[in-house]
Design an enzyme around this catalytic site. Structure first.
Site, PDB file in Angstrom:
ATOM      1  N   PHE A  44      -8.388  -0.758  -5.609  1.00 15.40           N
ATOM      2  CA  PHE A  44      -9.580  -1.492  -5.909  1.00 15.40           C
ATOM      3  C   PHE A  44      -9.418  -2.911  -5.489  1.00 15.40           C
ATOM      4  O   PHE A  44      -8.411  -3.501  -5.335  1.00 15.40           O
ATOM      5  CB  PHE A  44      -9.664  -1.483  -7.577  1.00 15.40           C
ATOM      6  CG  PHE A  44     -10.177  -0.405  -8.333  1.00 15.40           C
ATOM      7  CD1 PHE A  44     -11.439   0.092  -8.304  1.00 15.40           C
ATOM      8  CD2 PHE A  44      -9.171   0.455  -8.628  1.00 15.40           C
ATOM      9  CE1 PHE A  44     -11.920   1.193  -8.961  1.00 15.40           C
ATOM     10  CE2 PHE A  44      -9.370   1.708  -9.212  1.00 15.40           C
ATOM     11  CZ  PHE A  44     -10.831   2.095  -9.279  1.00 15.40           C
ATOM     12  N   GLU A 255       4.832  -5.763  -4.206  1.00 15.18           N
ATOM     13  CA  GLU A 255       5.789  -5.327  -5.650  1.00 15.18           C
ATOM     14  C   GLU A 255       4.791  -5.474  -6.877  1.00 15.18           C
ATOM     15  O   GLU A 255       4.224  -6.938  -7.196  1.00 15.18           O
ATOM     16  CB  GLU A 255       7.059  -6.319  -5.675  1.00 15.18           C
ATOM     17  CG  GLU A 255       7.810  -5.987  -7.081  1.00 15.18           C
ATOM     18  CD  GLU A 255       9.193  -6.587  -7.069  1.00 15.18           C
ATOM     19  OE1 GLU A 255      10.030  -6.426  -7.915  1.00 15.18           O
ATOM     20  OE2 GLU A 255       9.499  -6.990  -5.910  1.00 15.18           O
ATOM     21  N   LYS A 271      14.250  -3.289  -4.929  1.00 14.58           N
ATOM     22  CA  LYS A 271      15.581  -3.680  -4.434  1.00 14.58           C
ATOM     23  C   LYS A 271      16.027  -2.865  -3.557  1.00 14.58           C
ATOM     24  O   LYS A 271      16.125  -1.569  -3.819  1.00 14.58           O
ATOM     25  CB  LYS A 271      16.500  -4.016  -5.445  1.00 14.58           C
ATOM     26  CG  LYS A 271      16.465  -5.347  -6.178  1.00 14.58           C
ATOM     27  CD  LYS A 271      16.882  -6.424  -5.310  1.00 14.58           C
ATOM     28  CE  LYS A 271      16.475  -7.679  -5.950  1.00 14.58           C
ATOM     29  NZ  LYS A 271      16.458  -8.974  -4.906  1.00 14.58           N
TER      30      LYS A 271
END
Length: 453
Positions: A44, A255, A271
């Protein structure tokens, strides 16, 4: 054309735009516009502007502990006073509410550290309350104007007229005046890296995220820079957040930090990184090498454990679980290892408390968090400002989503800053860690440097 209006708000269909910058430009002249850009064919987009005039929360560039405490108390109060939401508004991912960012520097007093003012006076945090937004569903290729109850009919008609404009105003040109320069050369980075290794060897810490800042002078509208970055590849958590004339926060983050849906908390730390290759066979081999790397898996696991502890401060005991560990996710420039941790908010806990008690994200500090932050504070030459903080929304239906502000840039005072970092552990190799920084942000720097004279 769908039109839904109840005592709890209104929803009206507007044209879907494959480029969310179209809708953003339609409202960019209004106060405090913001774009949350999910990128790719799914997800979205959220575009909002003209927040409530008396509901802006902000922190100065280097806030003290009292200011940070008051800021979070204000966030809690504003979210607690939100209006009711009906099923129609709740069916969309954002129903009106809070949108903003909390920079890394704003989190320092939460851990007993004193912030450093950046080269400009850009606030350490800004959160606005938006009574309406444009929400786009990329999968369904549909878009809606969603509004809280009480939005004046005349104002709604004005917004609809703007959003149905097939040709919004163009964006002013953007140009770098010179290439980016890092605040540490290779030798200075090695000195900082070696110091981190000494701290690790002495048992002070297990991992430290060490970052560089790249800066270049620019002219024109930072929105032009965002448009260039947008064309260079998708980002799950893209955002453009103006902060005044010539100032803006630009993010192409991959992230997720914290999401809350119906009391379920999700965090997805990254990571482990390898660069992509244009050769398909080499690219697959690189991805496989990352997935089998003991170093990268150990680095990821350290942060998963740290985040489990952070979530434990606000989640119901026994509810925290690791649902995915070391999953490969591939982005335009790099492969990453991503893990998924979930928990359930404990009775009486709120998304605001969860955000406050988890900042900054463990994936961009190190472990243990407090000591890693102290080391970062002593070794990095420039304050991180917004970088490695979090950009988030928290809506009227108590849904929150947030990103870690990596792959992010800050435009201020004629300079464009971009940060890149990586986790240093005991078996890290300096040259590889230094190269990883450029793997992560080098593409963005090169894209913008094409505008330099």
């Amino acid at each position: 054309m769908l039109t839904v209006s109840t005592s709890c708000g209104a929803i009206e269909t507007v044209p879907y735009r494959s480029d969310p910058l179209h809708h953003y430009r339609c409202v960019a002249d209004l106060p405090d516009p913001v774009l949350l850009d999910s990128g790719g064919p799914h997800g979205f987009d959220i575009i909002a502007a003209a927040p409530l005039a008396d509901c802006c929360l902000h922190l100065p560039a280097a806030p003290d502990a009292a200011a940070v405490a008051a800021f979070f108390a204000g966030l809690e109060a504003r979210h607690g006073a939100r209006p009711p939401v009906d099923d129609a508004r709740a069916a969309l991912p954002f129903a009106g509410g809070l949108i903003g960012f909390i920079g890394y520097d704003a989190t320092l007093p939460l851990h007993g550290l004193t912030g450093r003012a950046g080269p400009g006076s850009t606030p350490a945090a800004v959160v606005n309350e938006y009574p309406w937004a444009v929400v786009q569903d990329r999968s369904r290729r549909e878009a809606w104007l969603v509004a809280r109850p009480g939005l004046p009919a005349g104002w709604r008609r004005e917004l609809l007229t703007r959003l149905r404009d097939p040709s919004p105003p163009p964006t002013a040109a953007f140009q770098l005046a010179a290439p980016f320069e890092a605040d540490m050369d290779a030798e200075a980075y090695r000195e900082a890296f070696d110091q981190v290794q000494r701290f690790i060897g002495a048992g002070d810490c297990y991992q430290v995220n060490l970052a560089l800042r790249f800066s270049a002078p620019f002219s024109g509208n930072p929105l032009g820079a965002y448009a260039l970055l947008q064309q260079s590849g998708s980002a799950h958590f893209g955002a453009y957040f103006p902060l005044g004339p010539g100032r803006a926060l630009l993010s192409r983050s991959p992230e997720r930090f914290l999401a809350v849906r119906r009391g379920v908390v999700t965090t997805e730390p990254i990571k482990g990184t390898r660069p992509r290759s244009a050769d398909a066979a080499a690219d697959r081999a690189t991805a496989q090498e990352l997935m089998s790397s003991d170093k990268d898996r150990a680095e990821n696991l350290m942060i998963v454990d740290l985040l489990r502890n952070d979530l434990g401060r606000n989640c119901r005991p026994g509810s925290i679980r690791v649902e995915e560990l070391f999953a490969l996710r591939s982005f335009p420039a790099v492969h990453h290892l991503v893990s998924t941790v979930r928990g359930e908010l404990a009775p009486g806990q709120t998304p605001v408390a969860l955000l406050r008690d988890s900042l900054p994200g463990g994936s961009i500090t190190g472990a243990p968090k407090r000591r890693a932050m102290e080391i970062i504070h002593s070794l990095e030459r420039a304050p991180r400002q917004a970088y490695c903080g979090s950009l988030f929304y928290l809506d009227d239906a108590a849904r929150m989503d947030s990103s870690i502000l990596i792959r992010s840039l800050l435009a201020e005072d004629g300079q464009l800053h971009c940060w890149g970092g990586g986790g240093v552990v005991a078996d890290s190799v300096c040259e590889a860690e230094h190269r990883e920084i450029y793997d992560k942000v080098g593409g963005y720097l090169r894209t913008l440097e094409t505008t330099a004279q």
